[in-house]
Design a protein around this motif. Structure first.
Motif, PDB file in Angstrom:
ATOM      1  N   LEU A  74     -30.278  77.340 -19.781  1.00  0.00           N
ATOM      2  CA  LEU A  74     -31.290  76.670 -20.178  1.00  0.00           C
ATOM      3  C   LEU A  74     -32.596  76.992 -19.918  1.00  0.00           C
ATOM      4  O   LEU A  74     -32.669  77.984 -18.775  1.00  0.00           O
ATOM      5  N   ILE A  75     -33.713  76.541 -20.566  1.00  0.00           N
ATOM      6  CA  ILE A  75     -35.160  77.045 -20.120  1.00  0.00           C
ATOM      7  C   ILE A  75     -35.949  76.129 -19.636  1.00  0.00           C
ATOM      8  O   ILE A  75     -36.042  75.002 -20.592  1.00  0.00           O
ATOM      9  N   ASP A  76     -36.347  75.912 -18.437  1.00  0.00           N
ATOM     10  CA  ASP A  76     -36.820  74.626 -17.781  1.00  0.00           C
ATOM     11  C   ASP A  76     -38.506  74.969 -18.061  1.00  0.00           C
ATOM     12  O   ASP A  76     -38.752  76.143 -18.452  1.00  0.00           O
ATOM     13  N   TYR A  77     -39.383  74.296 -17.707  1.00  0.00           N
ATOM     14  CA  TYR A  77     -40.667  74.385 -18.028  1.00  0.00           C
ATOM     15  C   TYR A  77     -41.012  75.512 -17.253  1.00  0.00           C
ATOM     16  O   TYR A  77     -42.147  76.214 -17.846  1.00  0.00           O
ATOM     17  N   ASP A  78     -41.006  75.716 -15.759  1.00  0.00           N
ATOM     18  CA  ASP A  78     -41.468  76.929 -15.279  1.00  0.00           C
ATOM     19  C   ASP A  78     -41.077  78.144 -15.743  1.00  0.00           C
ATOM     20  O   ASP A  78     -41.855  78.906 -15.908  1.00  0.00           O
ATOM     21  N   GLU A  79     -39.726  78.251 -16.524  1.00  0.00           N
ATOM     22  CA  GLU A  79     -39.124  79.556 -17.107  1.00  0.00           C
ATOM     23  C   GLU A  79     -39.965  79.729 -18.573  1.00  0.00           C
ATOM     24  O   GLU A  79     -40.508  80.684 -18.714  1.00  0.00           O
ATOM     25  N   PHE A  80     -40.255  78.489 -19.013  1.00  0.00           N
ATOM     26  CA  PHE A  80     -41.071  78.575 -20.284  1.00  0.00           C
ATOM     27  C   PHE A  80     -42.552  79.260 -20.093  1.00  0.00           C
ATOM     28  O   PHE A  80     -43.040  80.075 -20.868  1.00  0.00           O
ATOM     29  N   VAL A  81     -43.191  78.532 -19.062  1.00  0.00           N
ATOM     30  CA  VAL A  81     -44.584  79.056 -18.813  1.00  0.00           C
ATOM     31  C   VAL A  81     -44.608  80.360 -18.388  1.00  0.00           C
ATOM     32  O   VAL A  81     -45.409  81.215 -18.894  1.00  0.00           O
ATOM     33  N   THR A  82     -43.528  80.945 -17.711  1.00  0.00           N
ATOM     34  CA  THR A  82     -43.420  82.230 -17.289  1.00  0.00           C
ATOM     35  C   THR A  82     -43.373  83.300 -18.368  1.00  0.00           C
ATOM     36  O   THR A  82     -43.893  84.442 -18.387  1.00  0.00           O
ATOM     37  N   ALA A  83     -42.236  82.917 -19.290  1.00  0.00           N
ATOM     38  CA  ALA A  83     -41.963  83.919 -20.355  1.00  0.00           C
ATOM     39  C   ALA A  83     -43.244  83.751 -21.282  1.00  0.00           C
ATOM     40  O   ALA A  83     -43.540  84.700 -21.893  1.00  0.00           O
ATOM     41  N   THR A  84     -44.001  82.563 -21.640  1.00  0.00           N
ATOM     42  CA  THR A  84     -44.821  82.583 -22.552  1.00  0.00           C
ATOM     43  C   THR A  84     -45.938  83.415 -21.942  1.00  0.00           C
ATOM     44  O   THR A  84     -46.691  84.025 -22.662  1.00  0.00           O
ATOM     45  N   VAL A  85     -46.363  83.436 -20.763  1.00  0.00           N
ATOM     46  CA  VAL A  85     -47.677  84.112 -19.894  1.00  0.00           C
ATOM     47  C   VAL A  85     -47.028  85.697 -20.046  1.00  0.00           C
ATOM     48  O   VAL A  85     -48.055  86.506 -20.523  1.00  0.00           O
TER      49      VAL A  85
ATOM     50  N   SER B 269     -35.155  66.152 -22.267  1.00  0.00           N
ATOM     51  CA  SER B 269     -34.407  66.393 -21.135  1.00  0.00           C
ATOM     52  C   SER B 269     -34.952  67.473 -20.114  1.00  0.00           C
ATOM     53  O   SER B 269     -34.579  67.368 -18.971  1.00  0.00           O
ATOM     54  N   GLY B 270     -36.401  68.122 -20.568  1.00  0.00           N
ATOM     55  CA  GLY B 270     -36.895  68.912 -19.507  1.00  0.00           C
ATOM     56  C   GLY B 270     -36.214  70.289 -19.442  1.00  0.00           C
ATOM     57  O   GLY B 270     -36.618  70.779 -18.653  1.00  0.00           O
ATOM     58  N   THR B 271     -35.687  70.456 -20.277  1.00  0.00           N
ATOM     59  CA  THR B 271     -34.988  71.815 -20.617  1.00  0.00           C
ATOM     60  C   THR B 271     -34.769  72.133 -21.972  1.00  0.00           C
ATOM     61  O   THR B 271     -34.768  71.286 -23.047  1.00  0.00           O
ATOM     62  N   ILE B 272     -34.666  73.737 -22.464  1.00  0.00           N
ATOM     63  CA  ILE B 272     -34.734  73.974 -23.677  1.00  0.00           C
ATOM     64  C   ILE B 272     -33.409  74.746 -23.941  1.00  0.00           C
ATOM     65  O   ILE B 272     -33.124  75.624 -23.170  1.00  0.00           O
ATOM     66  N   THR B 273     -32.623  74.237 -24.807  1.00  0.00           N
ATOM     67  CA  THR B 273     -31.301  74.940 -24.978  1.00  0.00           C
ATOM     68  C   THR B 273     -31.456  75.922 -26.096  1.00  0.00           C
ATOM     69  O   THR B 273     -32.598  75.924 -26.897  1.00  0.00           O
ATOM     70  N   LEU B 274     -30.354  76.663 -26.328  1.00  0.00           N
ATOM     71  CA  LEU B 274     -30.484  77.827 -27.367  1.00  0.00           C
ATOM     72  C   LEU B 274     -30.881  77.095 -28.776  1.00  0.00           C
ATOM     73  O   LEU B 274     -31.590  77.581 -29.514  1.00  0.00           O
ATOM     74  N   ASP B 275     -30.138  76.167 -29.183  1.00  0.00           N
ATOM     75  CA  ASP B 275     -30.283  75.482 -30.272  1.00  0.00           C
ATOM     76  C   ASP B 275     -31.846  74.632 -30.661  1.00  0.00           C
ATOM     77  O   ASP B 275     -32.311  75.091 -31.570  1.00  0.00           O
ATOM     78  N   LYS B 276     -32.498  74.357 -29.481  1.00  0.00           N
ATOM     79  CA  LYS B 276     -33.644  73.634 -29.489  1.00  0.00           C
ATOM     80  C   LYS B 276     -34.486  74.841 -29.604  1.00  0.00           C
ATOM     81  O   LYS B 276     -35.441  74.726 -30.467  1.00  0.00           O
TER      82      LYS B 276
ATOM     83  N   GLU C  76     -47.601  70.828 -24.439  1.00  0.00           N
ATOM     84  CA  GLU C  76     -47.455  70.437 -25.680  1.00  0.00           C
ATOM     85  C   GLU C  76     -46.460  71.404 -26.476  1.00  0.00           C
ATOM     86  O   GLU C  76     -45.534  70.687 -27.038  1.00  0.00           O
ATOM     87  N   MET C  77     -46.539  72.544 -26.302  1.00  0.00           N
ATOM     88  CA  MET C  77     -45.545  73.493 -27.044  1.00  0.00           C
ATOM     89  C   MET C  77     -44.141  73.019 -26.529  1.00  0.00           C
ATOM     90  O   MET C  77     -42.999  73.173 -27.283  1.00  0.00           O
ATOM     91  N   PHE C  78     -43.910  72.924 -24.987  1.00  0.00           N
ATOM     92  CA  PHE C  78     -42.698  72.705 -24.471  1.00  0.00           C
ATOM     93  C   PHE C  78     -42.095  71.341 -25.139  1.00  0.00           C
ATOM     94  O   PHE C  78     -40.962  71.273 -25.377  1.00  0.00           O
ATOM     95  N   LYS C  79     -42.969  70.354 -25.130  1.00  0.00           N
ATOM     96  CA  LYS C  79     -42.545  69.026 -25.475  1.00  0.00           C
ATOM     97  C   LYS C  79     -42.150  69.139 -26.839  1.00  0.00           C
ATOM     98  O   LYS C  79     -41.077  68.355 -27.512  1.00  0.00           O
TER      99      LYS C  79
END
Length: 153
Positions: free
Chosen positions: A55-66, A17-24, A7-10
């Protein structure tokens, strides 16, 4: 937790797009009330972007958050240690536990002795206190049977 992270990622990935840019990332953090400078957000982006593609994809997002949650827990442990060890000697933990009246003197001495891996009579933060806290207090029954959440330090 996985559902929450999705949910946070979405919420940050508004265009799906499945990725997070710097602006996002900037917009998402601002929306959640996080006040970071542009430089701090850039550092966060670079730290999370494991493959370096910008870009930050979902796997990178999860890893960074953990990873961030783990760092937060370590910070809480250090704050707890500092609360007990006011003079930075590593010798006050035993006295603090006695003052709280949670365990009898023998149990406290046993726990301190178990944690004091270098047998110098003190508990240092990095190797001994953290190891003791991660190990927990299995088998040690509180003297007055209070539950941990009922104890106010």
């Amino acid at each position: 937790m996985c559902k929450l992270l999705k949910e946070m990622f979405k919420n940050i990935d508004k265009d799906n797009s499945g990725t997070i840019t710097l602006d996002k990332l900037k917009n998402g953090l601002a929306k959640h009330g996080t006040e970071l400078s542009d430089g701090e957000i850039q550092q966060l982006m670079e730290a999370a972007d494991a493959d370096g593609n910008g870009l930050i994809d979902y796997d990178e997002f999860v890893t960074a958050t953990v990873h961030m949650n783990k760092l937060g827990r370590e910070e809480h442990l250090y704050t707890t240690f500092q609360y007990f060890d006011k003079d930075n000697s590593g010798e006050e933990l035993e006295q603090a536990l006695k003052e709280q009246g949670l365990y009898d003197a023998d149990k406290i001495k046993e726990a301190i002795s178990d944690a004091d891996s270098d047998n110098d009579g003190r508990i240092d933060y990095y190797s001994e206190f953290v190891a003791m806290m991660r190990k927990g207090t299995a088998g040690a029954e509180p003297l007055n049977n209070k539950k941990r959440r009922d104890v106010v330090l």
